[in-house]
Write a protein that holds these residues in place. Structure first.
Motif, PDB file in Angstrom:
ATOM      1  N   GLU A 253       0.837  -1.201   0.000  1.00 25.95           N
ATOM      2  CA  GLU A 253       0.000   0.000   0.000  1.00 25.95           C
ATOM      3  C   GLU A 253       0.868   1.245   0.000  1.00 25.95           C
ATOM      4  O   GLU A 253       1.978   1.246   0.525  1.00 25.95           O
ATOM      5  CB  GLU A 253      -0.891   0.037   1.247  1.00 25.95           C
ATOM      6  CG  GLU A 253      -2.002  -0.977   1.242  1.00 25.95           C
ATOM      7  CD  GLU A 253      -2.921  -0.829   2.455  1.00 25.95           C
ATOM      8  OE1 GLU A 253      -2.755   0.139   3.223  1.00 25.95           O
ATOM      9  OE2 GLU A 253      -3.787  -1.681   2.629  1.00 25.95           O
ATOM     10  N   THR A 254       0.329   2.322  -0.576  1.00 30.33           N
ATOM     11  CA  THR A 254       0.998   3.620  -0.557  1.00 30.33           C
ATOM     12  C   THR A 254       0.176   4.573   0.297  1.00 30.33           C
ATOM     13  O   THR A 254      -1.037   4.662   0.145  1.00 30.33           O
ATOM     14  CB  THR A 254       1.143   4.178  -1.989  1.00 30.33           C
ATOM     15  OG1 THR A 254       1.905   3.247  -2.763  1.00 30.33           O
ATOM     16  CG2 THR A 254       1.841   5.521  -1.987  1.00 30.33           C
ATOM     17  N   GLU A 255       0.852   5.256   1.215  1.00 33.26           N
ATOM     18  CA  GLU A 255       0.185   6.214   2.091  1.00 33.26           C
ATOM     19  C   GLU A 255       0.914   7.543   2.035  1.00 33.26           C
ATOM     20  O   GLU A 255       2.114   7.592   1.797  1.00 33.26           O
ATOM     21  CB  GLU A 255       0.151   5.696   3.532  1.00 33.26           C
ATOM     22  CG  GLU A 255      -0.705   4.451   3.677  1.00 33.26           C
ATOM     23  CD  GLU A 255      -0.854   4.002   5.120  1.00 33.26           C
ATOM     24  OE1 GLU A 255      -0.642   4.835   6.036  1.00 33.26           O
ATOM     25  OE2 GLU A 255      -1.190   2.832   5.328  1.00 33.26           O
ATOM     26  N   THR A 256       0.178   8.624   2.279  1.00 30.20           N
ATOM     27  CA  THR A 256       0.737   9.975   2.239  1.00 30.20           C
ATOM     28  C   THR A 256       0.911  10.490   3.662  1.00 30.20           C
ATOM     29  O   THR A 256      -0.003  10.371   4.484  1.00 30.20           O
ATOM     30  CB  THR A 256      -0.190  10.920   1.451  1.00 30.20           C
ATOM     31  OG1 THR A 256      -0.356  10.400   0.134  1.00 30.20           O
ATOM     32  CG2 THR A 256       0.394  12.317   1.374  1.00 30.20           C
TER      33      THR A 256
ATOM     34  N   SER B 221      -0.803  11.266  13.939  1.00 26.44           N
ATOM     35  CA  SER B 221      -0.625  10.162  12.988  1.00 26.44           C
ATOM     36  C   SER B 221      -1.928   9.710  12.352  1.00 26.44           C
ATOM     37  O   SER B 221      -1.928   9.201  11.236  1.00 26.44           O
ATOM     38  CB  SER B 221       0.071   8.980  13.662  1.00 26.44           C
ATOM     39  OG  SER B 221      -0.690   8.537  14.764  1.00 26.44           O
ATOM     40  N   MET B 222      -3.050   9.938  13.031  1.00 21.62           N
ATOM     41  CA  MET B 222      -4.345   9.556  12.466  1.00 21.62           C
ATOM     42  C   MET B 222      -4.696  10.419  11.255  1.00 21.62           C
ATOM     43  O   MET B 222      -5.511  10.033  10.434  1.00 21.62           O
ATOM     44  CB  MET B 222      -5.451   9.664  13.518  1.00 21.62           C
ATOM     45  CG  MET B 222      -5.227   8.773  14.732  1.00 21.62           C
ATOM     46  SD  MET B 222      -5.081   7.029  14.323  1.00 21.62           S
ATOM     47  CE  MET B 222      -6.763   6.652  13.980  1.00 21.62           C
ATOM     48  N   LYS B 223      -4.086  11.600  11.163  1.00 19.28           N
ATOM     49  CA  LYS B 223      -4.324  12.501  10.033  1.00 19.28           C
ATOM     50  C   LYS B 223      -3.124  12.554   9.095  1.00 19.28           C
ATOM     51  O   LYS B 223      -3.032  13.444   8.260  1.00 19.28           O
ATOM     52  CB  LYS B 223      -4.656  13.903  10.541  1.00 19.28           C
ATOM     53  CG  LYS B 223      -5.971  13.961  11.288  1.00 19.28           C
ATOM     54  CD  LYS B 223      -6.303  15.365  11.685  1.00 19.28           C
ATOM     55  CE  LYS B 223      -7.659  15.389  12.385  1.00 19.28           C
ATOM     56  NZ  LYS B 223      -8.060  16.733  12.772  1.00 19.28           N
ATOM     57  N   GLY B 224      -2.185  11.626   9.269  1.00 21.66           N
ATOM     58  CA  GLY B 224      -1.026  11.575   8.388  1.00 21.66           C
ATOM     59  C   GLY B 224       0.038  12.600   8.711  1.00 21.66           C
ATOM     60  O   GLY B 224       0.905  12.878   7.882  1.00 21.66           O
ATOM     61  N   LEU B 225       0.013  13.155   9.915  1.00 25.87           N
ATOM     62  CA  LEU B 225       1.008  14.129  10.344  1.00 25.87           C
ATOM     63  C   LEU B 225       1.965  13.443  11.317  1.00 25.87           C
ATOM     64  O   LEU B 225       1.588  13.135  12.448  1.00 25.87           O
ATOM     65  CB  LEU B 225       0.337  15.326  11.025  1.00 25.87           C
ATOM     66  CG  LEU B 225      -0.711  16.062  10.207  1.00 25.87           C
ATOM     67  CD1 LEU B 225      -1.436  17.097  11.059  1.00 25.87           C
ATOM     68  CD2 LEU B 225      -0.091  16.718   8.991  1.00 25.87           C
TER      69      LEU B 225
END
Length: 167
Positions: free
Chosen positions: A98-101, A112-116
């Protein structure tokens, strides 16, 4: 331990402190006065709620002031082709296919729940200073870790849109 903050983080924290002192504090004190006027304080829920709100505001002010006092100022500048603070990256997780931003931010903005993610986190520490195409081992413990590949790097600046984390 000192929190690593940018000048912009300090500025946002000072703005929050000023707002809490000038606006929220006055409102909280007024709410306490009004609730106190309603009579018997032992059974006055409004009074206890108003006192709790006032105390939480004062606690937040003290917390932010301490963070500013003990902060280690860091630069948010990074090379054009290297991952640094406030850069957005697409990471390919080999194990999950998988790719995540993610966006690399300072401690007071991490979520981390918002990708920060922060440079203090295992993932943030591993990718800091890396380049597009790099395959990186993210060490979680002496016995556990995983590989990620940097697929895309967007060199961005702090636009102030990431809210300060509240505790």
């Amino acid at each position: 331990m000192f929190d690593k903050l940018t000048e912009n983080d300090i500025k946002k924290m000072q703005e929050e402190i000023d707002h809490r002192k000038l606006v929220v504090r006055k409102e909280a004190l007024e709410a306490v006065k009004e609730a106190r006027a309603h009579g018997d304080l032992s059974e006055n829920f409004e009074y206890h709620a108003a006192k709790k709100d006032k105390n939480q505001n004062e606690s937040r002010i003290r917390y932010l002031e301490k963070m500013i006092r003990t902060a280690q100022i860091v630069s948010d500048d990074s090379k054009e082709d290297e991952i640094g603070l406030y850069n957005t990256v697409d990471l390919y997780f080999e194990e999950d296919d998988e790719t995540e931003t993610y966006k690399l931010v300072t401690t007071v903005r991490g979520n981390s729940m918002k990708g920060l993610i922060t440079p203090e986190s295992p993932l943030g520490r591993a990718i800091m200073g890396r380049k597009t195409g790099d395959r990186i081992y993210v060490k979680i413990s002496d016995k556990a870790g995983y590989y990620v590949v940097v697929k895309r790097l967007e060199n961005t600046k702090d636009d102030g849109s990431d809210r300060l984390r509240s505790y």
